[in-house]
Each structure stands twice: as C-alpha cells, then as structure tokens.
Design a protein around this motif. Sequence first.
Motif, PDB file in Angstrom:
ATOM      1  N   THR A   1      44.136  38.923  46.494  1.00  0.00           N
ATOM      2  CA  THR A   1      43.620  37.693  46.055  1.00  0.00           C
ATOM      3  C   THR A   1      43.740  36.826  46.933  1.00  0.00           C
ATOM      4  O   THR A   1      44.950  36.707  47.821  1.00  0.00           O
TER       5      THR A   1
ATOM      6  N   LEU B   1      40.075  39.681  43.860  1.00  0.00           N
ATOM      7  CA  LEU B   1      39.925  38.741  42.987  1.00  0.00           C
ATOM      8  C   LEU B   1      39.674  37.328  43.999  1.00  0.00           C
ATOM      9  O   LEU B   1      40.738  36.870  44.636  1.00  0.00           O
TER      10      LEU B   1
ATOM     11  N   ALA C   1      44.994  32.662  39.993  1.00  0.00           N
ATOM     12  CA  ALA C   1      44.957  34.191  39.941  1.00  0.00           C
ATOM     13  C   ALA C   1      45.907  34.716  39.042  1.00  0.00           C
ATOM     14  O   ALA C   1      45.644  35.707  38.155  1.00  0.00           O
TER      15      ALA C   1
END
Length: 333
Positions: free
Chosen positions: A183, A214, A227
Amino acid sequence: MSVSIREVAERAGVSVGTVSNVLNHRERVTPESVVRVNAAIAELGYVRNDAARQLRAGRSTTVGLVVLDVRNPFFTELARGAESEADRRGLSILLANSDENVAREARYLDLFEQQRVRGILISPYQQVGERLRQMRERGIPAVLVDRRSEDDLFSSVSVDDERGGYLAVRHLLETGRRRILFTGGPIDMRQLDDRRRGARRAVDEVPGASLEILPAHASQVDDGSAAGDEIASRPVAHRPDAVFCANDLVALGVLQSLSGHRIEVPRDIALIGFDDIDFAAAAVVPLSSIRQPARLMGETALRILVEEGDDAQKTAEQVVFEPELVVRASSAR
C-alpha cells in the motif's frame, strides 16, 4: 528605499572601490577602513544585492533543490546532505517543496531559472525532461535525485527501488508470510512502481504466495491509517498476514491503525516500510524497513551538479545505491 554602495562610501569617507573591497576582498584594505565601512553599513542599513553581484560575475552561488514532500524525513535528510556538500563548496541551497503537484513543480523550476541559480537538484513527480533540457541549454544544469534518468540524458542519484521492494517482500516470505499486501501512493510514481515490481518478483518465486495492491492517494501517515482501517474491517480470513508499505510514514500509519483495532504487529500481521527514517526505530513496535542512504545521495548529487557546471561536456553519470534491509520487531517470526 534601498541604500546604494555609493551612499555607504560617502558616509564612511572612502571610495566606492574601498567599500567593494571590504565586502569582497577584506585583505586588501586597512583595518581602519574596515571599521569605518562597517559602521556606515550598520548606520544606513545597507544590504548587498547578491543577485546583481552574481549576475555580473556570471556565476551564481545558489542551487535549487525541488523535493516531492518536505514532510517526509527522507527528503529532509537528503536536503541536509546536499546542504553540507554545498556549504563545503561555498554554495547555498534554496529548498522547494512540489508537494507531488505538477503545476507547483513547474512554477518552482520557472522561479529558479529567473533567479539564475547555478543548477537544479530535483526529485521529479512526473516527466520534466523537456523542461530541464531547455534550462540546460540556457546554462543551468540539472541532476535528478531519488529517481534514475530514464533516457540517461541527465545525471541522476537514486537507490535501486526494485531491489528494495524485492528485499522487503522476500524477508516477509522468509518469515512464513504468504498473503502480502502493498500500500502507498500515488500509484503513478516511478519509485513506487519499481518497489511494487520488486515485490511482485519476490512473490512469484514462492508457490502459494500472493500480492495484493491497495492503492493510496499519497504516502503519508494518514494514508497508512486509512489502509490499516480498511484491513481491519475485513473478516480475519481475508486479511493479509504481512504489509509492505511504500515508505515508513505509511507504515507508521498502518501500525497506529492496527494497534487501535487490537490487531497485533507482528503476531497477526507483519509490517515493513521503506526509507528507514529515524522514527522507524523509535516506533512503539520498532519498524523493519529498507534503508536508503539519503544524506549520501544529497551529497553525491550536489557534487555531480557542480562538476557538470564546470564541464558542460561531462558525460551524464548514473549513480545507483544499493538498498539495505533493516530487520526490527515489526516483522519478527
């Protein structure tokens, strides 16, 4: 109204040349003249016009440095390295923060060109090659920092981001993790794309391992917290067992969020960042990270810039540092 050097000379009872020597070549004048000129400067509030002086001399003593995000301690340390090397060479650094904004980045380049800086150090957000070529044709060289020149037309100082991503995820896999999540953002940034590519290569080497991406708008603590909240909202069976973050700020945000949701790091989810900023080791759970030699990168970039300014025929130099895996508690087995 500004005070002229002639007014200083008249107040001190000396010639304009004597005032100039006091400002630039003090060894050429008597101590008495130095005292008189300094007293006149203090009384009149004279401020020397360095921009005009440098323009007359044909050589500026300032270097423009454009970084992606001044809030990131990695860029702070990089700037310190550039500043240290600049100071050693009698130069000064003008720091600009593009904030990952193309328009702002362009405005700073315009400003630095108007200021006739000696050169540009830049961590570009996107493609700036054409703009930098125009500036080089007008006598202002540029060196890319934290990103390699894609066509080798400009010198660059960077770290092997793909290798760093590979080291981070290989480490997570070696600790037994198999469901890896990456992420951070923005997703179109070259450095982050290279880190993802390295992560993918490591995952592809291990049967049964997976890599989920992500995306995030940026790579700040808040993006990491978002996240972490998203991961925590999932059923336990659908959560990753390890998270590789685009940088340490994102990782610290993930750590903060997971802790708030009573998800333990590293027992439930292992965590690793990138950059190895000072805060990484001081986190509640000391953070594993991929270290970049930020200060050395700044020093090296400044050196190359000065060399290119002195020799316009110098071949572009691509310096790529090796990243280093730093293992701490956040990714323990």
